[in-house]
Design a protein around this motif. Sequence first.
Motif, mmCIF file in Angstrom:
data_model
loop_
_atom_site.group_PDB
_atom_site.id
_atom_site.type_symbol
_atom_site.label_atom_id
_atom_site.label_comp_id
_atom_site.label_asym_id
_atom_site.label_seq_id
_atom_site.Cartn_x
_atom_site.Cartn_y
_atom_site.Cartn_z
ATOM 1 N N LYS A 21 0.822 -1.207 0.000
ATOM 2 C CA LYS A 21 0.000 0.000 0.000
ATOM 3 C C LYS A 21 0.860 1.264 0.000
ATOM 4 O O LYS A 21 0.567 2.207 -0.716
ATOM 5 N N GLU A 22 1.945 1.276 0.773
ATOM 6 C CA GLU A 22 2.761 2.480 0.821
ATOM 7 C C GLU A 22 3.636 2.648 -0.417
ATOM 8 O O GLU A 22 4.135 3.737 -0.683
ATOM 9 N N LYS A 26 -0.677 6.491 -5.819
ATOM 10 C CA LYS A 26 -1.677 7.149 -4.960
ATOM 11 C C LYS A 26 -3.046 7.251 -5.624
ATOM 12 O O LYS A 26 -4.031 7.531 -4.955
ATOM 13 N N ASP A 27 -3.128 7.015 -6.936
ATOM 14 C CA ASP A 27 -4.434 7.056 -7.601
ATOM 15 C C ASP A 27 -5.103 5.683 -7.641
ATOM 16 O O ASP A 27 -6.172 5.526 -8.215
ATOM 17 N N GLY A 28 -4.456 4.670 -7.042
ATOM 18 C CA GLY A 28 -5.055 3.345 -6.964
ATOM 19 C C GLY A 28 -4.886 2.470 -8.188
ATOM 20 O O GLY A 28 -5.321 1.323 -8.200
ATOM 21 N N LYS A 29 -4.259 2.979 -9.235
ATOM 22 C CA LYS A 29 -4.063 2.166 -10.441
ATOM 23 C C LYS A 29 -3.006 1.100 -10.163
ATOM 24 O O LYS A 29 -2.012 1.352 -9.487
ATOM 25 N N PRO A 34 5.681 -7.430 -11.212
ATOM 26 C CA PRO A 34 5.324 -8.573 -10.362
ATOM 27 C C PRO A 34 5.020 -8.148 -8.922
ATOM 28 O O PRO A 34 4.169 -8.725 -8.278
ATOM 29 N N HIS A 35 5.734 -7.133 -8.451
ATOM 30 C CA HIS A 35 5.439 -6.524 -7.148
ATOM 31 C C HIS A 35 4.920 -5.131 -7.457
ATOM 32 O O HIS A 35 4.812 -4.743 -8.606
ATOM 33 N N VAL A 36 4.645 -4.361 -6.423
ATOM 34 C CA VAL A 36 4.177 -2.996 -6.640
ATOM 35 C C VAL A 36 5.274 -2.163 -7.302
ATOM 36 O O VAL A 36 5.011 -1.288 -8.106
ATOM 37 N N VAL A 37 6.525 -2.466 -6.958
ATOM 38 C CA VAL A 37 7.680 -1.810 -7.576
ATOM 39 C C VAL A 37 8.692 -2.896 -7.960
ATOM 40 O O VAL A 37 8.539 -4.061 -7.586
ATOM 41 N N GLN A 38 9.721 -2.505 -8.666
ATOM 42 C CA GLN A 38 10.751 -3.457 -9.099
ATOM 43 C C GLN A 38 11.574 -3.947 -7.894
ATOM 44 O O GLN A 38 11.735 -3.231 -6.910
ATOM 45 N N ASP A 39 12.115 -5.151 -8.017
ATOM 46 C CA ASP A 39 12.915 -5.742 -6.944
ATOM 47 C C ASP A 39 14.077 -4.852 -6.512
ATOM 48 O O ASP A 39 14.392 -4.772 -5.327
ATOM 49 N N TYR A 62 5.842 3.819 -6.718
ATOM 50 C CA TYR A 62 5.279 3.646 -8.061
ATOM 51 C C TYR A 62 4.230 4.723 -8.311
ATOM 52 O O TYR A 62 3.433 5.060 -7.423
ATOM 53 N N ARG A 63 4.233 5.259 -9.529
ATOM 54 C CA ARG A 63 3.181 6.172 -9.982
ATOM 55 C C ARG A 63 2.658 5.670 -11.322
ATOM 56 O O ARG A 63 3.450 5.385 -12.224
ATOM 57 N N SER A 64 1.362 5.595 -11.434
ATOM 58 C CA SER A 64 0.794 5.298 -12.746
ATOM 59 C C SER A 64 1.131 6.464 -13.659
ATOM 60 O O SER A 64 1.373 7.590 -13.182
ATOM 61 N N PRO A 65 1.153 6.252 -14.981
ATOM 62 C CA PRO A 65 1.430 7.377 -15.884
ATOM 63 C C PRO A 65 0.473 8.558 -15.667
ATOM 64 O O PRO A 65 0.893 9.717 -15.719
ATOM 65 N N GLU A 66 -0.776 8.257 -15.378
ATOM 66 C CA GLU A 66 -1.766 9.311 -15.155
ATOM 67 C C GLU A 66 -1.447 10.110 -13.890
ATOM 68 O O GLU A 66 -1.507 11.343 -13.883
#
Length: 134
Positions: A21-22, A26-29, A34-39, A62-66
């Motif tokens: 979650k952290e 932040k927009d929920g996309k 494979p994980h929320v961010v790269q290893d 991580y940030r979605s492009p939007e």
Amino acid sequence: MMGARPQGRAFHMRYGHFDEKELASKDGKPSPYPHVVQDELIELLNYLRERWGRPIVVNSAYRSPEHNKAVGGVSNSFHVKGLAADIRPLKGESMVMFRELCDACNPFGGVGFYDTFVHVDCRGTRARWDERTQ
């Protein structure tokens, strides 16, 4: 049953000292990784946390492009690639010491200094910049 999610509670995977979650946009996309961010970023954040010896606050990973566009991030941002985080120590802790630690612990990545946080990324080459106004 092994691996079942607890009933009635949100379940978040942990990656060492950090949870999904952290590290999520932040927009929920969802993240395409494979994980929320790269290893590599997970390893760097955990290494920094171990060396700091206290919790580290993740302002943005991580940030979605939007979301990246909405916050004014550059189009080729390492946040969008799951390879960057904006982090800070807990309130009241030394930002000077935290900046020095981030600089020393990420010799082959990017480290950007800002007034209230430090940007770290795993670009594979050394890059430093200072955007502090104070």
